[in-house]
Design a protein around this motif. Structure first.
Motif, PDB file in Angstrom:
ATOM      1  N   ARG A   1      -1.212   7.052   5.075  1.00 42.35           N
ATOM      2  CA  ARG A   1      -2.406   7.814   4.676  1.00 42.35           C
ATOM      3  C   ARG A   1      -3.396   6.910   3.925  1.00 42.35           C
ATOM      4  O   ARG A   1      -4.587   6.892   4.222  1.00 42.35           O
ATOM      5  CB  ARG A   1      -2.001   8.988   3.781  1.00 42.35           C
ATOM      6  CG  ARG A   1      -3.190   9.823   3.296  1.00 42.35           C
ATOM      7  CD  ARG A   1      -2.782  10.917   2.327  1.00 42.35           C
ATOM      8  NE  ARG A   1      -2.370  10.403   1.025  1.00 42.35           N
ATOM      9  CZ  ARG A   1      -1.159  10.511   0.518  1.00 42.35           C
ATOM     10  NH1 ARG A   1      -0.186  11.108   1.198  1.00 42.35           N
ATOM     11  NH2 ARG A   1      -0.872  10.022  -0.677  1.00 42.35           N
ATOM     12  N   GLU A   2      -2.862   6.158   2.963  1.00 35.91           N
ATOM     13  CA  GLU A   2      -3.764   5.352   2.143  1.00 35.91           C
ATOM     14  C   GLU A   2      -4.225   4.089   2.875  1.00 35.91           C
ATOM     15  O   GLU A   2      -5.302   3.570   2.592  1.00 35.91           O
ATOM     16  CB  GLU A   2      -3.117   5.049   0.786  1.00 35.91           C
ATOM     17  CG  GLU A   2      -2.910   6.351   0.003  1.00 35.91           C
ATOM     18  CD  GLU A   2      -2.692   6.177  -1.494  1.00 35.91           C
ATOM     19  OE1 GLU A   2      -2.608   5.027  -1.971  1.00 35.91           O
ATOM     20  OE2 GLU A   2      -2.632   7.217  -2.185  1.00 35.91           O
TER      21      GLU A   2
ATOM     22  N   ASN B   1      -7.200   6.493  -3.215  1.00 41.43           N
ATOM     23  CA  ASN B   1      -5.868   5.936  -2.930  1.00 41.43           C
ATOM     24  C   ASN B   1      -5.018   5.944  -4.199  1.00 41.43           C
ATOM     25  O   ASN B   1      -4.654   4.902  -4.756  1.00 41.43           O
ATOM     26  CB  ASN B   1      -6.013   4.528  -2.341  1.00 41.43           C
ATOM     27  CG  ASN B   1      -6.709   4.567  -0.997  1.00 41.43           C
ATOM     28  OD1 ASN B   1      -6.372   5.395  -0.151  1.00 41.43           O
ATOM     29  ND2 ASN B   1      -7.683   3.707  -0.791  1.00 41.43           N
TER      30      ASN B   1
ATOM     31  N   ALA C   1       2.683   8.051   2.398  1.00 39.41           N
ATOM     32  CA  ALA C   1       1.598   7.633   1.500  1.00 39.41           C
ATOM     33  C   ALA C   1       0.978   6.327   1.996  1.00 39.41           C
ATOM     34  O   ALA C   1      -0.246   6.157   1.969  1.00 39.41           O
ATOM     35  CB  ALA C   1       2.123   7.465   0.074  1.00 39.41           C
ATOM     36  N   ALA C   2       1.825   5.408   2.482  1.00 38.48           N
ATOM     37  CA  ALA C   2       1.319   4.117   2.959  1.00 38.48           C
ATOM     38  C   ALA C   2       0.390   4.301   4.153  1.00 38.48           C
ATOM     39  O   ALA C   2      -0.699   3.734   4.200  1.00 38.48           O
ATOM     40  CB  ALA C   2       2.487   3.201   3.330  1.00 38.48           C
TER      41      ALA C   2
ATOM     42  N   VAL D   1      -1.890   6.783  -4.998  1.00 35.33           N
ATOM     43  CA  VAL D   1      -0.524   6.247  -5.052  1.00 35.33           C
ATOM     44  C   VAL D   1      -0.575   4.721  -5.194  1.00 35.33           C
ATOM     45  O   VAL D   1       0.070   4.134  -6.078  1.00 35.33           O
ATOM     46  CB  VAL D   1       0.286   6.658  -3.798  1.00 35.33           C
ATOM     47  CG1 VAL D   1       1.685   6.043  -3.831  1.00 35.33           C
ATOM     48  CG2 VAL D   1       0.378   8.180  -3.700  1.00 35.33           C
ATOM     49  N   THR D   2      -1.361   4.093  -4.326  1.00 34.08           N
ATOM     50  CA  THR D   2      -1.504   2.630  -4.382  1.00 34.08           C
ATOM     51  C   THR D   2      -2.097   2.197  -5.719  1.00 34.08           C
ATOM     52  O   THR D   2      -1.623   1.226  -6.333  1.00 34.08           O
ATOM     53  CB  THR D   2      -2.403   2.142  -3.223  1.00 34.08           C
ATOM     54  OG1 THR D   2      -1.853   2.601  -1.987  1.00 34.08           O
ATOM     55  CG2 THR D   2      -2.496   0.628  -3.194  1.00 34.08           C
TER      56      THR D   2
ATOM     57  N   CYS E   1       0.856  -1.191   0.000  1.00 34.33           N
ATOM     58  CA  CYS E   1       0.000   0.000   0.000  1.00 34.33           C
ATOM     59  C   CYS E   1       0.895   1.245   0.000  1.00 34.33           C
ATOM     60  O   CYS E   1       1.881   1.307   0.725  1.00 34.33           O
ATOM     61  CB  CYS E   1      -0.871  -0.029   1.248  1.00 34.33           C
ATOM     62  SG  CYS E   1      -1.953   1.378   1.448  1.00 34.33           S
ATOM     63  N   GLY E   2       0.535   2.230  -0.820  1.00 31.75           N
ATOM     64  CA  GLY E   2       1.311   3.461  -0.879  1.00 31.75           C
ATOM     65  C   GLY E   2       2.628   3.317  -1.599  1.00 31.75           C
ATOM     66  O   GLY E   2       3.484   4.210  -1.524  1.00 31.75           O
TER      67      GLY E   2
END
Length: 413
Positions: free
Chosen positions: A349-350, A372, A346-347, A374-375, A339-340
């Motif tokens: 947050r997402e 999401n 980012a990880a 970035v992911t 994730c992220g």
């Protein structure tokens, strides 16, 4: 479409799924009682419903039959004499209503709703003081008078988490765990599953591997069907190890079950790791989305049937998630997609918005939340086909597309 349940994996082509369209329960969320009701925010109902309708339509466009929990329960009450009265008794007994006369007043209010679907939706929404006209009479008790003037405007709590149909029950192969949930707030949600699996003509004959009156708690977000013979279950804040013992007893010696081993993943107790499906979800034959914080050595317990009925063998596996999943799936090399994209901010947050909580519609084709980014970009680059769900309001409930869906039928791989 056939009767009964059939979910031998997480990724077989999805044919039938149970959802709950968010309803008035989200309007009965007082901001000062959010924590007690397991919510972080108050979603805007109108937009949440639009987003949820889009999610349902995305699934239909993929050939999935969408069933709504509220409709299934209403069908039971339409077709089975006495079921609604039995449900009402149990609902009122579990509703936490205070005051000597209030249960009877609530019953009369509920009984006055003739349409069964409206009745079901009302029980999900809860009840506020403003809905009930309480005359002050000589027969009023001090208890009911004091409670009528208490701070809360709720007589019966709403069930705002119900649109996460993954948790109150979990389909395992041809059977189902009807869960006893971690919190009092959510445990009432399992009542709807009880009446579907007890009385609905399409589902009343399925095997129950877990019952809502069990003393231990478990939730569906912790249960992943790796394949027909292997079940993964998280030992988490929401699922006790003792509950997995009960599952093993009921699954290994049931003629409907083909499960030969249960892998119990010991995951950290924290909000980010609320359920096993917030840690990883399967998205293809050899690919999983994962929360990067779970990398490293894991403690996993393998449960298998012993020689004698009732005996369970338990073996500790200490290995990496990659190796455990390769062994479980029988795939030479699995790919774990963080994730992220591995970026720590980012990880986190997402992950907060359920970036690794995806619903697989068929191998390599998954539902994801739009927010999401970035992911999702990482998943695109890995060659996955993304079905993107709008998620500004739905995500406020802290659950992703997998959380919002309970598959009833998947094709065999």
């Amino acid at each position: 479409m056939t009767k009964g349940l059939h979910v031998p994996s997480e990724i077989g082509k999805l044919r039938k799924v149970c959802l709950h369209r968010p309803g008035d329960e989200l309007l009965n969320l007082p901001p000062d009682e959010l924590e007690r009701l397991l919510f972080d925010d108050v979603p805007f109902l109108e937009v949440a419903q639009q987003e949820h309708d889009t999610f349902a339509q995305i699934l239909r466009d993929q050939g999935v039959e969408v069933l709504y929990l509220e409709n299934l329960v209403a069908e039971v009450f339409d077709q089975v004499p006495g079921a609604r009265a039995e449900f009402t008794d149990q609902y009122i007994a579990e509703a936490g209503i205070r005051g000597q006369h209030m249960p009877q007043i609530v019953r009369e209010k509920l009984d006055s709703i003739e349409d069964n679907l409206e009745f079901v939706k009302k029980t999900m929404a809860g009840m506020t003081k403003s809905e009930i006209d309480m005359p002050l009479t000589a027969s009023t008790t001090l208890d009911s008078l004091v409670n009528s003037e208490s701070e809360s405007d709720l007589i019966i709590d709403p069930m705002p988490n119900l649109y996460f149909t993954r948790d109150p029950f979990a389909v395992v192969g041809e059977g189902v765990n009807l869960n006893r949930m971690y919190s009092v707030t959510r445990n009432r949600e399992t009542l709807y599953g009880k009446y579907v699996f007890k009385y609905h003509p399409d589902y009343k004959d399925v095997s129950l591997y877990f019952r809502r009156d069990c003393q231990f708690h478990t939730e569906g977000g912790d249960v992943l069907n790796i394949n027909e013979k292997t079940l993964a279950v998280g030992i988490s804040q929401r699922t006790q190890a003792a509950a997995i013992d009960v599952m093993a007893q009921n699954i290994f010696w049931n003629s409907d079950s083909k499960v030969e081993r249960i892998l119990a993943f010991d995951i950290p107790v924290s909000r980010a790791f609320m359920h096993l499906d917030t840690v990883f979800t399967q998205i293809d034959v050899d690919k999983f989305t994962i929360h990067p914080a779970i990398m490293g050595t894991l403690r996993v317990y393998e449960l298998t049937a012993g020689k004698n009925p009732g005996d369970v063998n338990i073996r500790l596996i200490e290995d990496t998630l990659e190796h455990v999943l390769e062994d479980a799936t029988g795939v030479d090399q699995v790919k774990l997609i963080p994730c992220g994209g591995g970026d720590p901010i980012a990880a986190s947050r997402e992950q907060w918005n359920d970036g690794s909580n995806t619903l697989c519609v068929e191998p390599g084709k998954i539902c994801v939340y739009a927010r999401n980014t970035v992911t999702n970009d990482v998943l695109y680059k890995e060659g996955l086909d993304l079905l993107v769900v709008p998620s500004a309001e739905l995500s406020r409930g802290r659950g992703g597309p997998r959380c919002m869906s309970m598959p009833f039928w998947r094709e065999d791989l």
